[in-house]
Design a protein around this motif. Structure first.
Motif, PDB file in Angstrom:
ATOM      1  N   GLU A 160      -5.549  84.777 -10.134  1.00  0.00           N
ATOM      2  CA  GLU A 160      -6.251  83.511 -10.330  1.00  0.00           C
ATOM      3  C   GLU A 160      -7.265  83.213  -9.231  1.00  0.00           C
ATOM      4  OE1 GLU A 160      -2.812  80.872 -12.633  1.00  0.00           O
ATOM      5  OE2 GLU A 160      -3.011  80.752 -10.457  1.00  0.00           O
ATOM      6  N   GLU A 161      -6.968  83.606  -7.999  1.00  0.00           N
ATOM      7  CA  GLU A 161      -7.762  83.139  -6.869  1.00  0.00           C
ATOM      8  C   GLU A 161      -8.722  84.172  -6.285  1.00  0.00           C
ATOM      9  OE1 GLU A 161      -7.569  79.985  -6.141  1.00  0.00           O
ATOM     10  OE2 GLU A 161      -5.914  79.649  -7.543  1.00  0.00           O
ATOM     11  N   ILE A 162      -8.452  85.460  -6.495  1.00  0.00           N
ATOM     12  CA  ILE A 162      -9.266  86.509  -5.883  1.00  0.00           C
ATOM     13  C   ILE A 162     -10.401  86.904  -6.823  1.00  0.00           C
ATOM     14  CG2 ILE A 162      -9.272  88.862  -4.977  1.00  0.00           C
ATOM     15  CD1 ILE A 162      -7.774  86.903  -3.193  1.00  0.00           C
ATOM     16  N   ASP A 163     -11.588  87.065  -6.266  1.00  0.00           N
ATOM     17  CA  ASP A 163     -12.730  87.568  -7.030  1.00  0.00           C
ATOM     18  C   ASP A 163     -12.332  88.891  -7.694  1.00  0.00           C
ATOM     19  OD1 ASP A 163     -15.127  88.811  -7.846  1.00  0.00           O
ATOM     20  OD2 ASP A 163     -16.277  87.819  -6.277  1.00  0.00           O
ATOM     21  N   PRO A 164     -12.544  89.034  -9.013  1.00  0.00           N
ATOM     22  CA  PRO A 164     -12.144  90.274  -9.698  1.00  0.00           C
ATOM     23  C   PRO A 164     -12.673  91.540  -9.041  1.00  0.00           C
ATOM     24  CG  PRO A 164     -12.765  88.605 -11.299  1.00  0.00           C
ATOM     25  CD  PRO A 164     -13.085  88.039  -9.951  1.00  0.00           C
ATOM     26  N   ARG A 165     -13.818  91.451  -8.373  1.00  0.00           N
ATOM     27  CA  ARG A 165     -14.371  92.636  -7.716  1.00  0.00           C
ATOM     28  C   ARG A 165     -13.559  93.070  -6.502  1.00  0.00           C
ATOM     29  NH1 ARG A 165     -20.244  90.085  -7.124  1.00  0.00           N
ATOM     30  NH2 ARG A 165     -18.836  88.348  -6.646  1.00  0.00           N
ATOM     31  N   GLY A 166     -12.749  92.186  -5.968  1.00  0.00           N
ATOM     32  CA  GLY A 166     -11.897  92.528  -4.826  1.00  0.00           C
ATOM     33  C   GLY A 166     -10.422  92.491  -5.140  1.00  0.00           C
ATOM     34  N   LEU A 167     -10.080  92.310  -6.437  1.00  0.00           N
ATOM     35  CA  LEU A 167      -8.675  92.150  -6.804  1.00  0.00           C
ATOM     36  C   LEU A 167      -7.868  93.410  -6.536  1.00  0.00           C
ATOM     37  CD1 LEU A 167      -6.386  90.515  -8.049  1.00  0.00           C
ATOM     38  CD2 LEU A 167      -7.194  91.220 -10.317  1.00  0.00           C
ATOM     39  N   GLY A 168      -8.444  94.574  -6.834  1.00  0.00           N
ATOM     40  CA  GLY A 168      -7.698  95.816  -6.649  1.00  0.00           C
ATOM     41  C   GLY A 168      -7.290  96.029  -5.203  1.00  0.00           C
ATOM     42  N   GLY A 169      -8.216  95.793  -4.263  1.00  0.00           N
ATOM     43  CA  GLY A 169      -7.908  95.952  -2.854  1.00  0.00           C
ATOM     44  C   GLY A 169      -6.868  94.963  -2.379  1.00  0.00           C
ATOM     45  N   ALA A 170      -6.974  93.708  -2.839  1.00  0.00           N
ATOM     46  CA  ALA A 170      -6.003  92.692  -2.443  1.00  0.00           C
ATOM     47  C   ALA A 170      -4.620  93.005  -2.999  1.00  0.00           C
ATOM     48  CB  ALA A 170      -6.466  91.309  -2.925  1.00  0.00           C
ATOM     49  N   MET A 171      -4.570  93.460  -4.263  1.00  0.00           N
ATOM     50  CA  MET A 171      -3.283  93.820  -4.863  1.00  0.00           C
ATOM     51  C   MET A 171      -2.690  95.029  -4.148  1.00  0.00           C
ATOM     52  SD  MET A 171      -1.203  92.802  -7.295  1.00  0.00           S
ATOM     53  CE  MET A 171      -2.149  91.961  -8.565  1.00  0.00           C
ATOM     54  N   GLY A 172      -3.545  95.981  -3.785  1.00  0.00           N
ATOM     55  CA  GLY A 172      -3.064  97.155  -3.073  1.00  0.00           C
ATOM     56  C   GLY A 172      -2.456  96.800  -1.732  1.00  0.00           C
ATOM     57  N   LEU A 173      -3.075  95.857  -0.999  1.00  0.00           N
ATOM     58  CA  LEU A 173      -2.534  95.446   0.298  1.00  0.00           C
ATOM     59  C   LEU A 173      -1.215  94.707   0.123  1.00  0.00           C
ATOM     60  CD1 LEU A 173      -3.082  95.495   3.328  1.00  0.00           C
ATOM     61  CD2 LEU A 173      -4.259  93.296   3.082  1.00  0.00           C
ATOM     62  N   TYR A 174      -1.105  93.909  -0.936  1.00  0.00           N
ATOM     63  CA  TYR A 174       0.153  93.217  -1.208  1.00  0.00           C
ATOM     64  C   TYR A 174       1.272  94.223  -1.469  1.00  0.00           C
ATOM     65  CZ  TYR A 174       3.738  90.962  -4.033  1.00  0.00           C
ATOM     66  OH  TYR A 174       4.950  90.547  -4.539  1.00  0.00           O
ATOM     67  N   ILE A 175       0.997  95.227  -2.277  1.00  0.00           N
ATOM     68  CA  ILE A 175       2.016  96.225  -2.585  1.00  0.00           C
ATOM     69  C   ILE A 175       2.312  97.089  -1.355  1.00  0.00           C
ATOM     70  CG2 ILE A 175       2.512  98.265  -4.012  1.00  0.00           C
ATOM     71  CD1 ILE A 175       1.024  96.813  -6.271  1.00  0.00           C
ATOM     72  N   ALA A 176       1.303  97.284  -0.484  1.00  0.00           N
ATOM     73  CA  ALA A 176       1.560  97.964   0.784  1.00  0.00           C
ATOM     74  C   ALA A 176       2.573  97.172   1.616  1.00  0.00           C
ATOM     75  CB  ALA A 176       0.270  98.149   1.569  1.00  0.00           C
ATOM     76  N   GLY A 177       2.478  95.850   1.567  1.00  0.00           N
ATOM     77  CA  GLY A 177       3.465  95.005   2.242  1.00  0.00           C
ATOM     78  C   GLY A 177       4.855  95.206   1.664  1.00  0.00           C
ATOM     79  N   ASN A 178       4.933  95.372   0.323  1.00  0.00           N
ATOM     80  CA  ASN A 178       6.223  95.672  -0.312  1.00  0.00           C
ATOM     81  C   ASN A 178       6.814  96.959   0.250  1.00  0.00           C
ATOM     82  OD1 ASN A 178       5.575  93.478  -1.905  1.00  0.00           O
ATOM     83  ND2 ASN A 178       5.205  94.662  -3.755  1.00  0.00           N
ATOM     84  N   ALA A 179       5.964  97.996   0.309  1.00  0.00           N
ATOM     85  CA  ALA A 179       6.441  99.300   0.778  1.00  0.00           C
ATOM     86  C   ALA A 179       6.876  99.233   2.238  1.00  0.00           C
ATOM     87  CB  ALA A 179       5.338 100.342   0.605  1.00  0.00           C
ATOM     88  N   PHE A 180       6.073  98.582   3.078  1.00  0.00           N
ATOM     89  CA  PHE A 180       6.397  98.488   4.499  1.00  0.00           C
ATOM     90  C   PHE A 180       7.685  97.691   4.697  1.00  0.00           C
ATOM     91  CE2 PHE A 180       5.677  96.529   8.777  1.00  0.00           C
ATOM     92  CZ  PHE A 180       5.795  97.706   9.496  1.00  0.00           C
ATOM     93  N   GLY A 181       7.844  96.624   3.929  1.00  0.00           N
ATOM     94  CA  GLY A 181       9.068  95.825   4.039  1.00  0.00           C
ATOM     95  C   GLY A 181      10.295  96.597   3.591  1.00  0.00           C
ATOM     96  N   GLY A 182      10.163  97.345   2.475  1.00  0.00           N
ATOM     97  CA  GLY A 182      11.286  98.131   1.999  1.00  0.00           C
ATOM     98  C   GLY A 182      11.741  99.157   3.017  1.00  0.00           C
ATOM     99  N   MET A 183      10.784  99.764   3.709  1.00  0.00           N
ATOM    100  CA  MET A 183      11.124 100.745   4.733  1.00  0.00           C
ATOM    101  C   MET A 183      11.655 100.057   5.999  1.00  0.00           C
ATOM    102  SD  MET A 183       8.660 103.522   6.625  1.00  0.00           S
ATOM    103  CE  MET A 183       7.891 102.219   7.600  1.00  0.00           C
ATOM    104  N   ALA A 184      10.966  99.004   6.437  1.00  0.00           N
ATOM    105  CA  ALA A 184      11.344  98.340   7.687  1.00  0.00           C
ATOM    106  C   ALA A 184      12.722  97.712   7.597  1.00  0.00           C
ATOM    107  CB  ALA A 184      10.305  97.278   8.046  1.00  0.00           C
ATOM    108  N   GLY A 185      13.055  97.111   6.450  1.00  0.00           N
ATOM    109  CA  GLY A 185      14.369  96.495   6.311  1.00  0.00           C
ATOM    110  C   GLY A 185      15.484  97.497   6.504  1.00  0.00           C
ATOM    111  N   ARG A 186      15.298  98.700   5.956  1.00  0.00           N
ATOM    112  CA  ARG A 186      16.314  99.746   6.111  1.00  0.00           C
ATOM    113  C   ARG A 186      16.388 100.233   7.554  1.00  0.00           C
ATOM    114  NH1 ARG A 186      13.667 100.875   1.055  1.00  0.00           N
ATOM    115  NH2 ARG A 186      15.122 101.146  -0.676  1.00  0.00           N
ATOM    116  N   VAL A 187      15.221 100.439   8.170  1.00  0.00           N
ATOM    117  CA  VAL A 187      15.185 100.988   9.530  1.00  0.00           C
ATOM    118  C   VAL A 187      15.765 100.002  10.536  1.00  0.00           C
ATOM    119  CG1 VAL A 187      13.661 101.748  11.383  1.00  0.00           C
ATOM    120  CG2 VAL A 187      13.249 102.529   9.040  1.00  0.00           C
ATOM    121  N   VAL A 188      15.368  98.720  10.437  1.00  0.00           N
ATOM    122  CA  VAL A 188      15.819  97.707  11.405  1.00  0.00           C
ATOM    123  C   VAL A 188      17.333  97.555  11.357  1.00  0.00           C
ATOM    124  CG1 VAL A 188      15.788  95.241  11.944  1.00  0.00           C
ATOM    125  CG2 VAL A 188      13.637  96.447  11.505  1.00  0.00           C
TER     126      VAL A 188
END
Length: 427
Positions: A160-188
């Motif tokens: 809803e809020e991100i310009d469609p031309r930048g949506l892919g990059g923003a979604m990719g960074l969000y999912i990168a946060g998912n991946a980093f959190g999934g790994m960090a939670g296990r490691v910590v």
């Protein structure tokens, strides 16, 4: 020249200067939308905030996975029972995601995500002081339910809020946060529990969750393209969910989420059984290092979003599926380095596919984007639960080769769905 034609030729400024004339619009007025544009401070704040939300969600969700053997010893429960600390959370999460979109239509995107993160972090802190196994499971179940307020709504906010031309990059960074959190939670939790105990390990992750929730609230710009609905209209939500199945591209995207997540989870569920046995005989510590493959997923999801914005999502989507299939096939090789390479490629392919498919759900949904996101994530988590369990029957039937056959079959259907989405969206 007729008077009607003269009326059409009047400009807005001319009409406003002649009070005897009333300006009549020939077409309905288009809704003005204020997007967050790539390169602006507000865009950067939004993407960092959503990265934090993904990090908090998946670190809080998966932090108990390395603690299951300790739970079994401390509480005197079986290994199967100890797995309830995660499976109950993911089960309630899948249910809550399906309902979160409806609630966010009334409460608002930003508020619901913040209170979900805050509540889940507090539940993790409560787990750290749980007096018995039953109370720990209650807190974990509640935590999973609360976390359901984040994933679907985060995807909706981005759409809803991100310009469609930048949506892919923003979604990719969000999912990168998912991946980093999934790994960090296990490691910590794994690291802290090894030197202290599981209670301070969970407390540390809970504190990290509180910090991430606070940063999320301070950074995320308020919604500008969303108006809360008054009341709770059940019929409206049912029509919204049903309406997305009349858009032929969306069910294919839901199927992609189910299949690619099912393939990914199946790899990680049963690769461990293979690698702790002959001829590899990996220790639990060595086996745990495989989760560092998530680092490749972090980079892959971000790059997939950027590539999707530049060369087209319908090019990157099938490419991600093919990379995952190649990785699954490589794991059939005997040398350990090739097995690990295959797992890394499966991880990269999964995150590429999921990142692009998530962005396409937001782009192709015709209104009620929150409901579309909730359907995608419902399929995504059902894929994890159903396919991840079915893969066990293939393991029992003929070992790893049967598991890979199952995975490649799912990815073949996933590839067909990816080409189908591209064909339907270009009509």
């Amino acid at each position: 020249m007729s008077r009607a034609v003269q009326k059409q030729e009047l400009t807005v400024s001319e009409a406003s200067s002649r009070p005897e004339l009333k300006l009549v619009e020939s077409e309905p007025k288009l809704e003005l939308r204020q997007f967050l544009t790539r390169g602006t401070p507000a865009f950067r704040r939004a993407t960092i905030a959503l990265f934090l939300s993904g990090f908090a969600t998946f670190s809080l969700l998966y932090c108990v996975q390395p603690l299951m053997p300790i739970f079994s010893d401390d509480f005197g429960v079986t290994p199967a029972a100890s797995s309830l600390s995660l499976s109950l959370s993911t089960g309630f999460l899948a249910f809550a995601i399906f309902c979160a979109a409806a609630v966010s239509e009334n409460l608002g995107r930003r508020s619901l995500m913040f209170f979900s993160l805050l509540g889940a972090a507090l539940c993790t802190l409560a787990c750290a002081i749980a007096p018995n196994w039953q109370m720990l499971l209650v807190f974990r179940s509640l935590e999973g339910f609360l976390l359901g307020g984040v994933p679907a709504v985060a995807m909706t906010y981005l759409a809803e809020e991100i310009d469609p031309r930048g949506l892919g990059g923003a979604m990719g960074l969000y999912i990168a946060g998912n991946a980093f959190g999934g790994m960090a939670g296990r490691v910590v939790t794994g690291t802290i529990a090894e030197f202290f105990s599981w209670r301070p390990a969970l407390a540390a992750v809970g504190v990290l969750g509180l910090i991430a929730a606070t940063g999320f609230l301070l950074l995320l710009p308020p919604s500008r393209n969303f108006t809360p609905r008054k009341g709770f209209d059940v019929a409206f939500h049912v029509r919204a969910w049903a309406g997305h199945f009349r858009n032929p591209a969306l069910p294919l995207l839901f199927a992609i989420g189910f299949l690619v997540m099912g393939s990914f989870v199946t790899v990680y569920n049963y690769a461990g059984f293979r690698l702790v046995a002959d001829p590899y005989d990996l220790s639990q510590t060595e086996l745990g290092l495989i989760f560092t493959a998530y680092l490749f997923g972090i980079v892959a999801s971000w790059l997939a979003g950027l590539l999707g914005d530049r060369i087209g999502h319908f090019v990157v989507l099938p490419a991600g599926v093919l990379v995952a299939a190649l990785g699954a096939a490589i794991t059939l090789a005997a040398p350990l380095p090739l097995v690990i390479l295959g797992i890394v490629l499966v991880t990269i392919g999964f995150f590429v596919t999921h990142s692009v498919a998530s962005a396409l759900v937001g782009r192709l949904a015709r209104g009620a984007k929150g409901h579309a996101s909730s359907l995608y994530l419902l399929a995504y988590y059902l894929g994890s639960s159903i396919a991840g369990s079915v893969g066990g029957y293939f393991w029992l039937a003929d070992g790893w080769s049967a598991v890979v056959t199952f995975i490649l079959a799912m990815l073949a259907f996933c590839l067909v769905a990816a080409f189908g989405v591209a064909r339907l969206a270009r009509r």
